[in-house]
Every structure is written in C-alpha cells, then in structure tokens.
Design an enzyme around this catalytic site. Structure first.
Site, PDB file in Angstrom:
ATOM      1  CG  ASP A   1      11.800  62.752 -22.188  1.00 43.31           C
ATOM      2  OD1 ASP A   1      12.482  63.863 -22.576  1.00 43.31           O
ATOM      3  OD2 ASP A   1      11.702  61.695 -22.987  1.00 43.31           O
TER       4      ASP A   1
ATOM      5  CG  HIS B   1      17.063  64.187 -31.504  1.00 42.71           C
ATOM      6  ND1 HIS B   1      16.576  63.937 -32.500  1.00 42.71           N
ATOM      7  CD2 HIS B   1      17.616  63.099 -30.872  1.00 42.71           C
ATOM      8  CE1 HIS B   1      17.171  62.713 -33.124  1.00 42.71           C
ATOM      9  NE2 HIS B   1      17.595  62.268 -31.935  1.00 42.71           N
TER      10      HIS B   1
END
Ligand code: RIB
Ligand code: CA
Length: 322
Positions: A14, A250
């Site tokens: 995303d 992340h």
C-alpha cells in the site's frame, strides 16, 4: 553470469513511504526477483496506492514488473481511516505524485488475488508472498484457491504486535487493524508465515545519518527516498518523539529478512485476531502453546539494526561493502 535470485516474491503493498523503502531495497538486491506487485488500500485508497506502485516502478526503470490492483476495502468492515496522516496527501511524503509518471502504464487486467493464485499455482513451492499492508488480497487468494497455502514457499509479512503495544490502538498494529477478518484467515492457513511486527520494526530505526547519506549519494533510489521521507520523519518526531530525523523501518524488515535471516531472532507462536471490540486487530499470541490449534507463526522479536542499515546504505546509497 550473476547467481540466480534466491527468492521470487510477490510484494503486496500500500505504498506508502516505508513500502517504497522496502520495494527499492528489493529491486537493488540480487537475492530477490520481484515477480509482481499487488496493491491494496491502507496508507491511502487503492487508487492512490496503485498509482504509487506504478510510479515507483517507473522511477526504478522496472515497468516490466506487473502490477495487479487489489482490494479497495476490507472483507467485512467498511473502509476505515487511511494513512495520509503518516505518509502525506499523496501517501508518498508529499513528493507531488498526484498523477502517473508514465500515463501509459496500466495495472494488469486481473485482480491481485487472481494474480497471486495464478503465479503461485504455476510455480509450486517457489513464490514467497511479502504482504506489507492489510491482508485482504491474501485472504481473497485463499478463498479463491485454498491450495495456494500449500504451494507458496513462505509468507514474510509486516504487521502485528506480538508482545508490543499497538500503533493504531493500544493493542493493534495498522496492517492487521485495517482488515482483522482477513488477518485471522491468513494466520489460520497452512502456510509458513514469518511475522515482522512492531516488536521488531519499532526497534529498527534509520535517522539523519542514513537519510543524509542517501540524499548526498547521487543514487536516484537513495535521493528519492531521502526526499520522500521528510513528512514521515515529521510524523515520527511529533507522534513518537523520535529525534534526529529517525523513522521506524517497518516494511524494509521483510526484505532484509529475506536477504539475511541471521540478522533476526524470533519465537514460534500460534496467533488469533479479534475482529471487534477494544482488542480489534490485536495479534494475540499463544505463548504457552496450549490454546490455539492453528499453525505457528515465526514472530520476529529482535534484529540487528546496524546490519539492516548497512544493507540499506550499501544498496541504496552506493556505499561499497566494508
Ligand atoms: O504499522 C506499520 C505499517 O503500516 C507499515 O506497513 C506502513 O506502511 C503502514 O501501512
Ligand atoms: Ca505498508
């Protein structure tokens, strides 16, 4: 002849500033062959994340890699908030990506879940799925063809928080919270999963030492990331109080794990995900190994931050290996 890549991956994403870091690291890594990108809502709508995926490939000169557009909303819940407050209005750090860099580029004429099924079933045991976003496309692929679970090589995901607090609720991490029903389906399936959750990723930072190296490197990937990261740095400073331009790494942890798993340590626990109430989107781990019957997930808990940053700067700032 270069050695063949050790990992053929579908990157389910995303994009997202840290998604861009992970993708560009993968594209610069001889160990990894990116078979395709599948997109999903999360850091923004699926329209925006698909445009960003196409733009990242255009920027990287890799428009040969197919992009399959996927889910625009969770399996059961309505679409909740998206992540522009973390990633900027264009979900790419406000670099001004409000249109496609190459207007001729198109996603393939296939849903992300169909693309995953087609690729995995055509190459049994070879494809690693790398989801770094809500797990809707993976859950849909399982629903479409349950045999994908036994035919992937592994799933290496960013998401969840085994022992750490959440980042979008006291207990939930954003990718799992985005579609908890999908996450519960994915954790219950019979495929080997490695989970890079907040336990790991919030212990892996890059600060201005790295971002300035990339900015000054003259490497187009590094220079782009150093530009895109500004908004993300401000978010980390105001929300978490991180200093010296530090950001959490992340999504890049998934790619670093594939390149060098010896940088990481973890534990094997079965996981369940509550889908409503105050614990919605939590990844509850069965540390006693007595309560949940679903397959165990390898939950990464610690990593070698210096090793990750060495990889990152070698590959994205043209710093030769020491
Ligand atoms: O919680 C971190 C995750 O949420 C990352 O994948 C980031 O890109 C956002 O989607
Ligand atoms: Ca992401």
């Amino acid at each position: 002849m270069p050695a063949p890549a050790q990992h053929r991956i579908i990157f389910d994403t995303d994009p997202g500033v840290d998604d861009a870091m992970a993708l560009l690291l993968a594209l610069r890594s001889p160990e990894i062959d990116v078979v395709g990108l599948t997109t999903v809502f999360g850091n923004s709508t699926v329209d925006v994340t698909t445009r960003n995926a196409l733009n990242l490939l255009a920027l990287a000169g890799r428009t040969d890699i197919p992009v399959a557009r996927g889910a625009g909303c969770p399996l059961v819940m309505p679409l909740g908030g998206t992540g522009e407050w973390v990633h900027g209005d264009d979900a790419m750090g406000n670099v001004g990506w409000h249109a496609q860099l190459d207007p001729a580029q198109r996603p393939v004429d296939k849903h992300a879940a169909e693309f995953i099924v087609e690729q995995v079933m055509a190459h049994p045991g070879e494809i690693t799925l790398v989801p770094v976003a809500p797990l809707t496309n993976l859950a849909l692929a399982l629903r479409l063809e349950p045999r994908v679970a036994r035919n992937v090589r592994q799933v290496v995901m960013m998401g969840g928080a085994a022992l750490s607090p959440g980042n979008v609720s006291p207990v939930a991490e954003a990718n799992i919270y985005g579609d908890p029903h999908a996450a519960d389906i994915v954790f219950a399936a019979e495929w080997p999963i490695v989970m890079a959750g907040l336990d790991l990723t919030e212990s892996m930072h890059a600060d201005n030492r790295i971002w300035h190296l990339l900015r000054d490197s003259g490497d187009p990937f590094g220079v782009f990331l150093a530009r895109a990261v500004g908004f993300y740095q401000s978010f980390h400073a105001t929300w978490y109080g991180l200093e010296n331009g530090a950001t959490y790494m992340h999504d890049p942890c998934t790619i670093a794990y594939l390149i060098d798993p010896t940088l990481f340590e973890g534990e094997d626990w079965a996981i369940t995900v509550p889908v409503e109430g105050p614990a919605k989107g939590a990844t509850i781990v069965d540390r006693r190994g007595k309560f949940y019957k679903t397959p165990k997930v390898h939950c990464l808990l610690k990593g070698d931050e210096t090793g990750l940053l060495r990889l990152f700067q070698q590959r994205l700032a043209k710093i030769p290996p020491q």
